[in-house]
Write an enzyme that holds these catalytic residues in place. Structure first.
Site, short mmCIF file in Angstrom:
data_model
loop_
_atom_site.label_atom_id
_atom_site.label_comp_id
_atom_site.label_asym_id
_atom_site.label_seq_id
_atom_site.Cartn_x
_atom_site.Cartn_y
_atom_site.Cartn_z
N TRP A 56 -12.99 104.78 7.49
CA TRP A 56 -13.45 103.96 6.35
C TRP A 56 -13.64 104.80 5.10
CZ3 TRP A 56 -12.15 99.23 6.68
CH2 TRP A 56 -12.11 98.60 7.94
N ASP A 108 -21.86 103.32 2.27
CA ASP A 108 -21.36 102.23 3.10
C ASP A 108 -22.13 102.24 4.42
OD1 ASP A 108 -19.94 100.54 4.77
OD2 ASP A 108 -17.96 101.36 4.29
N LYS A 123 -21.24 92.72 11.20
CA LYS A 123 -21.66 93.63 12.27
C LYS A 123 -23.14 93.41 12.60
CE LYS A 123 -17.68 96.16 11.19
NZ LYS A 123 -17.01 96.87 10.11
C1 LIG Z 1 -16.08 97.09 9.19
C2 LIG Z 1 -16.26 98.13 8.16
C3 LIG Z 1 -15.70 98.02 6.88
C4 LIG Z 1 -14.80 96.86 6.47
O1 LIG Z 1 -15.53 95.71 6.33
P1 LIG Z 1 -14.86 94.36 5.74
O2 LIG Z 1 -16.06 93.48 5.63
O3 LIG Z 1 -13.85 93.91 6.73
O4 LIG Z 1 -14.28 94.68 4.43
C5 LIG Z 1 -15.96 99.00 5.96
N1 LIG Z 1 -16.74 100.06 6.27
C6 LIG Z 1 -17.28 100.21 7.49
C7 LIG Z 1 -18.15 101.40 7.78
C8 LIG Z 1 -17.06 99.26 8.47
O5 LIG Z 1 -17.62 99.40 9.68
#
Ligand SMILES: *Cc1c(COP(=O)(O)O)cnc(C)c1O
Length: 351
Positions: free
Chosen positions: A102, A162, A186
């Site tokens: 990511w 993030d 998540k």
């Molecule tokens: C799942 C995830 C993403 C992507 O998320 P979307 O909502 O599909 O854009 C980005 N960063 C991390 C750390 C993730 O686990």
């Protein structure tokens, strides 16, 4: 059909009490005669939900008053564009830490807007920052690689993080950050929203070509309702926050995440049949990739796990092998069932 323990990385398992509550309110939300699926975003009952959600977030993470909480469509990925558009201001460079999948996605998008200084590794003392970067971006928990920071890095730049896969799994000091964001699917419910916690003094310098749907100031000024908001996603988010509060908040979630992950890592490390090669200091408490020493057994492992009610353990295609994602919704008994299954499987095939 019985429900399974769902180890998917995302969209992921929801807690049973959350599903039950949604079920109970599905046809008639609190005597309104309509379903949460049909709610207008400007109705008084939705305003109540949004308000509850905001207060729960602020309580759960002790969010200071000078931070805005924004609810933006586009998941976490939209933020990869929104962050440079909103935060570069008159600067041209930004620092990004590359710890895995990511991080690389965030870096690739930022390169459209900025001269990106990339540093790798989780040890902040090794990053050779020039100091003129507009901000530093990192991914707190790499969902695919199974790597998690064990502390907030100390740097002299505004921190942007993030936390898509580990928000609400432990307490953290929001005031250390300029911005924290997470996709909802998540630990915050179902897909369709990115939650952004941003210090307001960082706002007001968006690039003039910033799309309205990426502009933090616009979302702040409109209570995240400049257009039709994804009301059902927002409603589920509020129920997820209620669940975490009912469980005892982020401290309780951190204790549970530790207990669950330690149990699984101990099972992996006790056997030469299963492997996890992440530096122990940075092993994720939330997403745990592991390989079978003999990959010939991968398909059989997944088949038999499914029969045992342990679903979606297949690893990301980039790494192969297996991955168990154990978000807040995964109960301890789910991980116990996985560990028992792994031991039984090893004994069965290892004769
Ligand atoms: C799942 C995830 C993403 C992507 O998320 P979307 O909502 O599909 O854009 C980005 N960063 C991390 C750390 C993730 O686990």
């Amino acid at each position: 059909m019985a429900r399974v323990f769902n180890f998917a990385a995302g969209p992921s398992m929801l807690p049973q009490p959350v599903l039950e509550r949604i079920h109970a309110e599905f046809y008639d939300y609190h005597g309104t005669g309509i379903s949460p699926l049909e709610m207008g975003h400007r109705t008084p009952y939705f305003a109540e939900i949004a308000d509850e959600c905001e207060h729960r977030f602020r309580r759960l993470l002790s969010i200071p008053d000078d931070y805005a909480v924004l609810y933006m469509p586009g998941g976490a990925t939209l933020q990869y564009s929104a962050i440079p558009l909103n935060f570069l201001g008159s600067k041209h460079t930004a620092a990004y830490i590359d710890t895995g999948h990511w991080s690389k996605r965030a870096i690739a998008e930022a390169r459209k807007y900025a001269d990106v200084h990339v540093f790798s590794g989780l040890d902040a003392t090794s990053w050779q920052l020039s100091g003129d970067e507009a901000y530093l971006h990192f991914v707190d928990n790499e969902t695919i690689d199974g790597i998690e920071f064990d502390a907030i890095p100390e740097v002299g730049l505004p921190l942007v993080c993030d936390m898509s896969s580990n928000i609400l799994t432990r307490p953290f000091d929001v005031s250390r950050f300029a911005l924290v964001y997470a996709g909802a699917q998540k630990n915050l419910g179902i897909p369709g929203l990115g939650v952004v916690i941003v210090r307001r003094d960082m706002l007001g310098k968006a690039h003039p070509l910033t799309p309205k749907m990426c502009d933090y100031s616009v979302f702040d000024a409109t209570g995240s309702m400049q257009n039709t908001a994804p009301t059902f996603v927002w409603y589920v988010l509020n129920e997820m926050l209620r669940y975490v509060e009912d469980q005892g908040g982020t401290e309780a979630m951190a204790r549970a995440a530790k207990a669950k992950s330690v149990m699984l890592y101990e099972a992996i490390d006790a056997s030469s049949f299963y492997l996890n090669s992440v530096d122990r200091r940075y092993r994720s408490r939330i997403n745990i990739p592991f390989q079978l020493a003999d990959e010939h057994f991968n398909d059989l492992f997944l088949q038999q796990a499914q029969v045992a009610g342990l679903a979606y353990l297949k690893g990301h295609r980039a790494l192969g092998g297996m991955r168990a994602s154990i978000y807040n919704a995964m109960p301890q008994v789910g991980v116990e069932a996985l560990v028992s299954f792994m031991q039984a499987f090893e004994n069965e095939v290892n004769v």
